[in-house]
Design a protein around this motif. Structure first.
Motif, PDB file in Angstrom:
ATOM      1  N   ALA A 113       0.997  -0.959   0.224  1.00 43.98           N
ATOM      2  CA  ALA A 113      -0.127  -0.338   0.356  1.00 43.98           C
ATOM      3  C   ALA A 113       1.412   1.517  -0.098  1.00 43.98           C
ATOM      4  N   ARG A 114       1.673   1.218   0.918  1.00 47.47           N
ATOM      5  CA  ARG A 114       2.955   2.241   0.809  1.00 47.47           C
ATOM      6  C   ARG A 114       3.829   2.764  -0.050  1.00 47.47           C
ATOM      7  N   ARG A 115       3.986   1.286  -0.203  1.00 49.56           N
ATOM      8  CA  ARG A 115       4.556   1.599  -2.145  1.00 49.56           C
ATOM      9  C   ARG A 115       4.120   2.225  -3.277  1.00 49.56           C
ATOM     10  N   PHE A 116       2.803   1.088  -3.431  1.00 51.30           N
ATOM     11  CA  PHE A 116       1.986   2.005  -4.782  1.00 51.30           C
ATOM     12  C   PHE A 116       0.201   2.625  -4.750  1.00 51.30           C
ATOM     13  N   TRP A 117      -0.230   2.774  -3.776  1.00 50.09           N
ATOM     14  CA  TRP A 117      -1.165   3.606  -3.433  1.00 50.09           C
ATOM     15  C   TRP A 117      -0.781   5.263  -3.004  1.00 50.09           C
ATOM     16  N   PRO A 118      -1.327   6.269  -3.931  1.00 50.08           N
ATOM     17  CA  PRO A 118      -2.656   5.798  -4.810  1.00 50.08           C
ATOM     18  C   PRO A 118      -2.468   5.415  -5.978  1.00 50.08           C
ATOM     19  N   GLY A 119      -2.814   4.247  -6.645  1.00 52.04           N
ATOM     20  CA  GLY A 119      -1.903   4.003  -7.433  1.00 52.04           C
ATOM     21  C   GLY A 119      -3.045   3.210  -8.027  1.00 52.04           C
ATOM     22  N   PRO A 120      -3.151   2.642  -9.377  1.00 53.67           N
ATOM     23  CA  PRO A 120      -3.440   0.953  -9.930  1.00 53.67           C
ATOM     24  C   PRO A 120      -3.550  -0.758  -9.557  1.00 53.67           C
ATOM     25  N   LEU A 121      -3.908  -0.494  -8.243  1.00 49.31           N
ATOM     26  CA  LEU A 121      -3.732  -1.385  -6.930  1.00 49.31           C
ATOM     27  C   LEU A 121      -4.871  -1.649  -6.885  1.00 49.31           C
ATOM     28  N   THR A 122      -5.326  -2.672  -6.272  1.00 48.82           N
ATOM     29  CA  THR A 122      -6.297  -3.700  -5.201  1.00 48.82           C
ATOM     30  C   THR A 122      -5.691  -4.686  -4.536  1.00 48.82           C
ATOM     31  N   LEU A 123      -5.922  -4.577  -3.357  1.00 53.39           N
ATOM     32  CA  LEU A 123      -5.475  -4.909  -1.885  1.00 53.39           C
ATOM     33  C   LEU A 123      -6.737  -5.609  -1.553  1.00 53.39           C
ATOM     34  N   VAL A 124      -6.843  -7.514  -1.844  1.00 49.99           N
ATOM     35  CA  VAL A 124      -8.803  -8.067  -0.726  1.00 49.99           C
ATOM     36  C   VAL A 124      -7.994  -8.609   0.488  1.00 49.99           C
ATOM     37  N   LEU A 125      -7.465  -7.610   1.698  1.00 51.63           N
ATOM     38  CA  LEU A 125      -7.739  -7.885   2.404  1.00 51.63           C
ATOM     39  C   LEU A 125      -8.565  -8.283   3.873  1.00 51.63           C
ATOM     40  N   PRO A 126      -8.724  -8.659   5.184  1.00 47.82           N
ATOM     41  CA  PRO A 126      -9.452  -9.374   6.351  1.00 47.82           C
ATOM     42  C   PRO A 126     -10.533  -7.759   6.217  1.00 47.82           C
ATOM     43  N   ARG A 127     -11.493  -8.702   6.744  1.00 43.72           N
ATOM     44  CA  ARG A 127     -12.339  -7.247   6.570  1.00 43.72           C
ATOM     45  C   ARG A 127     -12.101  -6.941   8.365  1.00 43.72           C
ATOM     46  N   ARG A 128     -12.183  -5.963   9.044  1.00 41.68           N
ATOM     47  CA  ARG A 128     -11.708  -5.719  10.488  1.00 41.68           C
ATOM     48  C   ARG A 128     -13.060  -6.224  10.883  1.00 41.68           C
ATOM     49  N   PRO A 129     -13.198  -6.497  12.355  1.00 38.08           N
ATOM     50  CA  PRO A 129     -14.970  -7.159  13.201  1.00 38.08           C
ATOM     51  C   PRO A 129     -15.834  -6.302  13.296  1.00 38.08           C
ATOM     52  N   ASP A 130     -14.929  -4.808  13.577  1.00 40.42           N
ATOM     53  CA  ASP A 130     -16.092  -3.914  13.573  1.00 40.42           C
ATOM     54  C   ASP A 130     -15.982  -2.934  12.107  1.00 40.42           C
ATOM     55  N   CYS A 131     -15.746  -3.470  10.526  1.00 41.33           N
ATOM     56  CA  CYS A 131     -15.678  -2.905   9.905  1.00 41.33           C
ATOM     57  C   CYS A 131     -17.540  -2.297   9.246  1.00 41.33           C
ATOM     58  N   ALA A 132     -17.636  -1.415   9.011  1.00 43.65           N
ATOM     59  CA  ALA A 132     -18.615  -0.941   8.944  1.00 43.65           C
ATOM     60  C   ALA A 132     -19.476  -1.351   7.261  1.00 43.65           C
ATOM     61  N   LEU A 133     -18.681  -1.623   7.001  1.00 49.59           N
ATOM     62  CA  LEU A 133     -18.668  -1.299   5.227  1.00 49.59           C
ATOM     63  C   LEU A 133     -20.343  -2.521   5.118  1.00 49.59           C
ATOM     64  N   SER A 134     -20.853  -1.686   4.190  1.00 51.17           N
ATOM     65  CA  SER A 134     -22.231  -2.492   3.697  1.00 51.17           C
ATOM     66  C   SER A 134     -21.480  -4.489   3.393  1.00 51.17           C
ATOM     67  N   LEU A 135     -22.106  -5.167   4.045  1.00 54.80           N
ATOM     68  CA  LEU A 135     -21.801  -6.819   4.074  1.00 54.80           C
ATOM     69  C   LEU A 135     -22.104  -7.155   2.368  1.00 54.80           C
ATOM     70  N   LEU A 136     -23.001  -6.866   1.890  1.00 51.47           N
ATOM     71  CA  LEU A 136     -22.983  -7.243   0.196  1.00 51.47           C
ATOM     72  C   LEU A 136     -21.871  -6.393  -0.467  1.00 51.47           C
ATOM     73  N   VAL A 137     -20.890  -5.490  -0.735  1.00 52.32           N
ATOM     74  CA  VAL A 137     -19.493  -5.078  -1.372  1.00 52.32           C
ATOM     75  C   VAL A 137     -18.728  -6.644  -0.694  1.00 52.32           C
ATOM     76  N   SER A 138     -18.818  -7.529   0.177  1.00 56.39           N
ATOM     77  CA  SER A 138     -17.822  -8.616   0.089  1.00 56.39           C
ATOM     78  C   SER A 138     -18.794  -9.305  -0.734  1.00 56.39           C
ATOM     79  N   ALA A 139     -20.066  -9.443  -0.998  1.00 53.56           N
ATOM     80  CA  ALA A 139     -20.453 -10.582  -1.394  1.00 53.56           C
ATOM     81  C   ALA A 139     -20.394 -11.995  -0.302  1.00 53.56           C
ATOM     82  N   GLY A 140     -21.177 -11.997   1.290  1.00 48.73           N
ATOM     83  CA  GLY A 140     -20.694 -12.955   1.471  1.00 48.73           C
ATOM     84  C   GLY A 140     -19.475 -13.869   2.117  1.00 48.73           C
ATOM     85  N   LEU A 141     -18.061 -12.694   1.723  1.00 49.62           N
ATOM     86  CA  LEU A 141     -16.258 -13.160   1.595  1.00 49.62           C
ATOM     87  C   LEU A 141     -16.699 -12.548   2.874  1.00 49.62           C
ATOM     88  N   ASP A 142     -15.558 -12.957   3.700  1.00 50.42           N
ATOM     89  CA  ASP A 142     -14.971 -12.558   5.223  1.00 50.42           C
ATOM     90  C   ASP A 142     -13.651 -11.339   4.532  1.00 50.42           C
TER      91      ASP A 142
END
Ligand code: TXA
Ligand code: MG
Length: 308
Positions: A77-106
């Motif tokens: 992230a430090r090396r390539f952001w901002p930029g065309p890199l997407t990281l798939v990461l574990p959701r934090r337990p308190d993650c407020a993002l809609s569960l739908l963005v993860s489509a059932g994945l954690d």
């Protein structure tokens, strides 16, 4: 005077959908904290619900509110952001993002876009923005505002026009949830070999590909005409997509990805030229070989999906 960006930000806060430019392709944005907004994205795209979305944020610090970063993830992230890199990461337990963005994945896919309008929009809206490419599911990704209008025009509240996208091909998606970073989708960021990241091929050998890359449907980015890849000649009824200086002289329609053989330029032209050839009177599209190196790997990945 209210700027277009402010108008777009207000619409996003009201739960509406706004298409906006990123350096890769145009995104179809909605409030990533809202189930209703994210559901509306799936509906507008006619996207299968099992295909999760990328969440766009302003900074690494904001990303850390929602996802857990290993040392290796922080380094990327430090090396390539901002930029065309997407990281798939574990959701934090308190993650407020809609569960739908993860489509059932954690896990959750996050990126910090480099485009100044995308940055401005994120800042004005003060929200994380869920955004897949702004095309109908399975079709060619939009690299200009006019493409978005064709794909989704009457289904969304607004299109923020930032001109043509500079990279032209979607972000590189790297899965950081396992022991080893794995490239799930080659893309606009060419990750240098010394970064020590596995390609999707390696992960398939390790036998866990199916769960990790739900979005890698074989058929994707597809024009309506049949496509023939690695063409060395052209048939009378074909349109031709070429690369480099050495090209056949006749075809119903010809587009040259890069007369000088520059892969970056080819990536930036790819989706626009596929659209042009698809709109031609030709019966089908032939594509000459593209070198499998650098961003050519992502170009060939998209071409293979478009042809299948
Ligand atoms: O450049 C881009 O990435 C563009 C711009 C708008 O940011 N966005 C984009 O989004 O291409 P989309 O939705 O068309 O592609 C997202 C990719 C899909 O292949 C999806 O399966 C994968 O990211 N993805 C998203 N969340 C994931 C997750 N939790 N685990 C694994 N893959 C995920
Ligand atoms: Mg897409």
């Amino acid at each position: 005077m209210i700027t277009e960006t402010k108008k777009a930000a207000t619409l996003l806060r009201e739960g509406k959908l706004v298409a906006f430019p990123t350096e890769t392709v145009y995104g179809l944005g909605g409030n990533a904290l809202s189930d209703a907004a994210v559901a509306a994205i799936y509906a507008a795209k006619e996207r299968p619900q099992f295909n999760p979305l990328i969440v766009h944020v302003q900074s690494l610090e904001e990303a850390q509110i929602y996802a857990e970063f290993s040392e290796a993830a922080l380094e990327l992230a430090r090396r390539f952001w901002p930029g065309p890199l997407t990281l798939v990461l574990p959701r934090r337990p308190d993650c407020a993002l809609s569960l739908l963005v993860s489509a059932g994945l954690d896990s959750v896919a996050i990126r910090v876009p480099a485009h100044p309008l995308a940055q401005e929009l994120l800042q004005e809206a003060g929200l994380p923005i869920a955004a897949p490419s702004a095309n109908r599911s399975g079709r060619i990704s939009p690299t200009e505002a006019a493409h978005v209008r064709e794909e989704l025009g009457n289904r969304i509240a607004m299109i923020l026009d930032g001109g043509p996208c500079q990279v032209g091909i979607e972000s590189t998606v790297v899965d950081m949830t396992g022991d080893m970073p794995v490239i799930l989708r080659p893309g606009g960021l060419v990750i240098p070999a010394e970064a020590g990241i596995y390609s999707r091929i390696d992960s398939r050998l390790r036998g866990n590909d199916s769960i990790k890359s739900p979005g890698q449907l074989a058929s994707h980015y597809a024009p309506s005409k049949p496509m023939r890849l690695n063409a060395t000649y052209v048939r009378t009824y074909e349109a031709l997509l070429v690369f480099g200086a050495d090209i056949p002289s006749s075809a119903v329609a010809i587009e040259n990805l890069s007369p000088t053989g520059n892969l970056q330029e080819a990536a930036a032209n790819l989706f626009r030229m596929l659209r042009l050839l698809d709109a031609s009177t030709a019966k089908s599209i032939a594509v000459m070989p593209i070198p499998e190196e650098g961003v050519g790997i992502a170009i060939n990945d998209r071409l293979k999906r478009a042809a299948s």
